[in-house]
Design a protein around this motif. Sequence first.
Motif, PDB file in Angstrom:
ATOM      1  N   LYS A  46       0.865  -1.179   0.000  1.00  0.00           N
ATOM      2  CA  LYS A  46       0.000   0.000   0.000  1.00  0.00           C
ATOM      3  C   LYS A  46       0.902   1.229   0.000  1.00  0.00           C
ATOM      4  CE  LYS A  46      -3.505   2.394   2.806  1.00  0.00           C
ATOM      5  NZ  LYS A  46      -4.342   2.774   1.658  1.00  0.00           N
ATOM      6  N   MET A  47       0.816   2.029  -1.051  1.00  0.00           N
ATOM      7  CA  MET A  47       1.732   3.140  -1.205  1.00  0.00           C
ATOM      8  C   MET A  47       1.531   4.231  -0.146  1.00  0.00           C
ATOM      9  SD  MET A  47       3.920   2.802  -3.629  1.00  0.00           S
ATOM     10  CE  MET A  47       3.944   1.053  -3.286  1.00  0.00           C
ATOM     11  N   ALA A  48       2.640   4.630   0.462  1.00  0.00           N
ATOM     12  CA  ALA A  48       2.651   5.802   1.328  1.00  0.00           C
ATOM     13  C   ALA A  48       3.290   6.984   0.592  1.00  0.00           C
ATOM     14  CB  ALA A  48       3.429   5.508   2.615  1.00  0.00           C
ATOM     15  N   ALA A  49       4.291   6.672  -0.230  1.00  0.00           N
ATOM     16  CA  ALA A  49       4.982   7.706  -1.001  1.00  0.00           C
ATOM     17  C   ALA A  49       5.585   7.072  -2.239  1.00  0.00           C
ATOM     18  CB  ALA A  49       6.070   8.357  -0.158  1.00  0.00           C
ATOM     19  N   SER A  66       9.065   7.816   5.071  1.00  0.00           N
ATOM     20  CA  SER A  66       8.651   7.385   3.733  1.00  0.00           C
ATOM     21  C   SER A  66       8.930   8.472   2.705  1.00  0.00           C
ATOM     22  CB  SER A  66       7.158   7.021   3.734  1.00  0.00           C
ATOM     23  OG  SER A  66       6.919   5.889   4.549  1.00  0.00           O
ATOM     24  N   LEU A  67       8.767   9.724   3.105  1.00  0.00           N
ATOM     25  CA  LEU A  67       9.033  10.833   2.187  1.00  0.00           C
ATOM     26  C   LEU A  67      10.493  10.852   1.758  1.00  0.00           C
ATOM     27  CD1 LEU A  67       8.187  13.441   0.735  1.00  0.00           C
ATOM     28  CD2 LEU A  67       8.604  14.675   2.869  1.00  0.00           C
ATOM     29  N   ASP A  68      11.412  10.593   2.689  1.00  0.00           N
ATOM     30  CA  ASP A  68      12.833  10.550   2.350  1.00  0.00           C
ATOM     31  C   ASP A  68      13.201   9.254   1.640  1.00  0.00           C
ATOM     32  OD1 ASP A  68      13.144  13.005   3.519  1.00  0.00           O
ATOM     33  OD2 ASP A  68      14.272  12.292   5.259  1.00  0.00           O
ATOM     34  N   ALA A  69      12.584   8.155   2.060  1.00  0.00           N
ATOM     35  CA  ALA A  69      12.940   6.851   1.499  1.00  0.00           C
ATOM     36  C   ALA A  69      12.644   6.772   0.008  1.00  0.00           C
ATOM     37  CB  ALA A  69      12.191   5.748   2.243  1.00  0.00           C
ATOM     38  N   ALA A  70      11.578   7.449  -0.445  1.00  0.00           N
ATOM     39  CA  ALA A  70      11.209   7.358  -1.864  1.00  0.00           C
ATOM     40  C   ALA A  70      12.341   7.846  -2.774  1.00  0.00           C
ATOM     41  CB  ALA A  70       9.910   8.115  -2.118  1.00  0.00           C
ATOM     42  N   PRO A  71      12.852   9.073  -2.632  1.00  0.00           N
ATOM     43  CA  PRO A  71      13.972   9.486  -3.497  1.00  0.00           C
ATOM     44  C   PRO A  71      15.234   8.653  -3.288  1.00  0.00           C
ATOM     45  CG  PRO A  71      12.907  11.401  -2.517  1.00  0.00           C
ATOM     46  CD  PRO A  71      12.358  10.187  -1.817  1.00  0.00           C
ATOM     47  N   LEU A  72      15.466   8.198  -2.064  1.00  0.00           N
ATOM     48  CA  LEU A  72      16.658   7.389  -1.819  1.00  0.00           C
ATOM     49  C   LEU A  72      16.611   6.075  -2.582  1.00  0.00           C
ATOM     50  CD1 LEU A  72      17.089   7.905   2.037  1.00  0.00           C
ATOM     51  CD2 LEU A  72      18.509   8.886   0.221  1.00  0.00           C
ATOM     52  N   THR A  73      15.397   5.581  -2.870  1.00  0.00           N
ATOM     53  CA  THR A  73      15.232   4.289  -3.528  1.00  0.00           C
ATOM     54  C   THR A  73      15.731   4.290  -4.966  1.00  0.00           C
ATOM     55  OG1 THR A  73      13.408   3.710  -2.067  1.00  0.00           O
ATOM     56  CG2 THR A  73      13.485   2.550  -4.162  1.00  0.00           C
ATOM     57  N   GLN A 127      13.640  -3.563   2.922  1.00  0.00           N
ATOM     58  CA  GLN A 127      12.977  -3.008   4.093  1.00  0.00           C
ATOM     59  C   GLN A 127      13.547  -1.629   4.433  1.00  0.00           C
ATOM     60  OE1 GLN A 127      12.093  -5.438   7.518  1.00  0.00           O
ATOM     61  NE2 GLN A 127      12.167  -7.326   6.320  1.00  0.00           N
ATOM     62  N   VAL A 128      12.648  -0.744   4.849  1.00  0.00           N
ATOM     63  CA  VAL A 128      13.025   0.623   5.192  1.00  0.00           C
ATOM     64  C   VAL A 128      13.176   0.729   6.709  1.00  0.00           C
ATOM     65  CG1 VAL A 128      12.385   3.055   5.011  1.00  0.00           C
ATOM     66  CG2 VAL A 128      11.727   1.457   3.188  1.00  0.00           C
ATOM     67  N   PRO A 129      14.318   1.176   7.196  1.00  0.00           N
ATOM     68  CA  PRO A 129      14.512   1.288   8.650  1.00  0.00           C
ATOM     69  C   PRO A 129      13.576   2.319   9.273  1.00  0.00           C
ATOM     70  CG  PRO A 129      16.598   1.505   7.459  1.00  0.00           C
ATOM     71  CD  PRO A 129      15.511   1.576   6.445  1.00  0.00           C
TER      72      PRO A 129
END
Length: 337
Positions: free
Chosen positions: A31-34, A140-147, A133-135
């Motif tokens: 389920k998308m958060a970002a 989630s906002l930061d994790a999206a560009p980092l991905t 997995q995201v720590p």
Amino acid sequence: MKAAVVTDFGKPLEIQDLPVPEPGPGQVLVKMAASGICHTDIHAAHGDWPVKPRPPFIPGHEGIGPVTAVGDGVPADLIGKRVAIPWLGSSCGTCRYCVSGWETLCESQVNSGYSVDGCYAEYAVADAGAVVQVPEGVSSLDAAPLTCAGVTTYKAIKVARIVPSERVAVFGIGGLGHLAIQYARLVGGLVTAVDLEPDKLGLAHRLGADQLVNARTHDPVEEIRKAGGADVAVVLAASPKAFEQAYKSLNRGGRLVMVALPADNAAINVPIFETVLFGISVIGSIVGTRQDLAEVFALHAAGRTQVIAETRRLDEANGSFDEVLGGRAEARLVFEF
């Protein structure tokens, strides 16, 4: 669910109501958060590259959210865990690239938002073996560009094998470039930031760049040469001219790291005599692996990097594409759900 769909190349994305997909064997439902907006998504929607996706499809490969269901063969304890859906949607796992930690070179790879539906939707399915997995320490906002932007530039800095105090020229300061500056500084590089826009150079200054070059008003080659030349040039601007300037700015023993992918299968002239005589390396760097992404998340959770991003709604997808193409986004745009 609501999804942004490419119905044909060059046409605006359509916001459609679609059934929530069901995870198949070996898959998870997220389920998308970002979900971040990458320039690759725009290339996909426009059919810019020689290998094209097949419309209709859902773009996006920077998806973050909790697992809500799993398919056959996937441990149920993944449900509820927050994961990232990266560009590498899956790989064969058995070829020499996969077994040596270079799954991003697998000839049988599947790519999220390109060869399979991606993350511009309220739900997405993904290969359980490909998600990361995201720590807890990474939003989630930061994790999206980092991905994608993060792991791509992190890998580029890795393959450049930078030695502390070497000058690293980063061509193109934006979603990728603002992270490349930080990774180059983390390994001891002296960073030159090159861009056409004063605002982007202002961002580079805030992030610690040692030299700023406005390529609209100054010749980057001359300016970099004045500073002693570049030992490494990382090209993140989708312009053949930027690649040519980057090559010409290199010192003996310099490394040109090609990352951006201009449209129309563009090429540059690489002089053989100069390349051999000066010991110059030309390196192609594709997105990083699952291990690289885990390292990117760990560095961010430890406070070593910062992500500059603005949020948008999914129904603003077409306007967001225009912002990216027009250079009006300071760094990364991210859909929040």
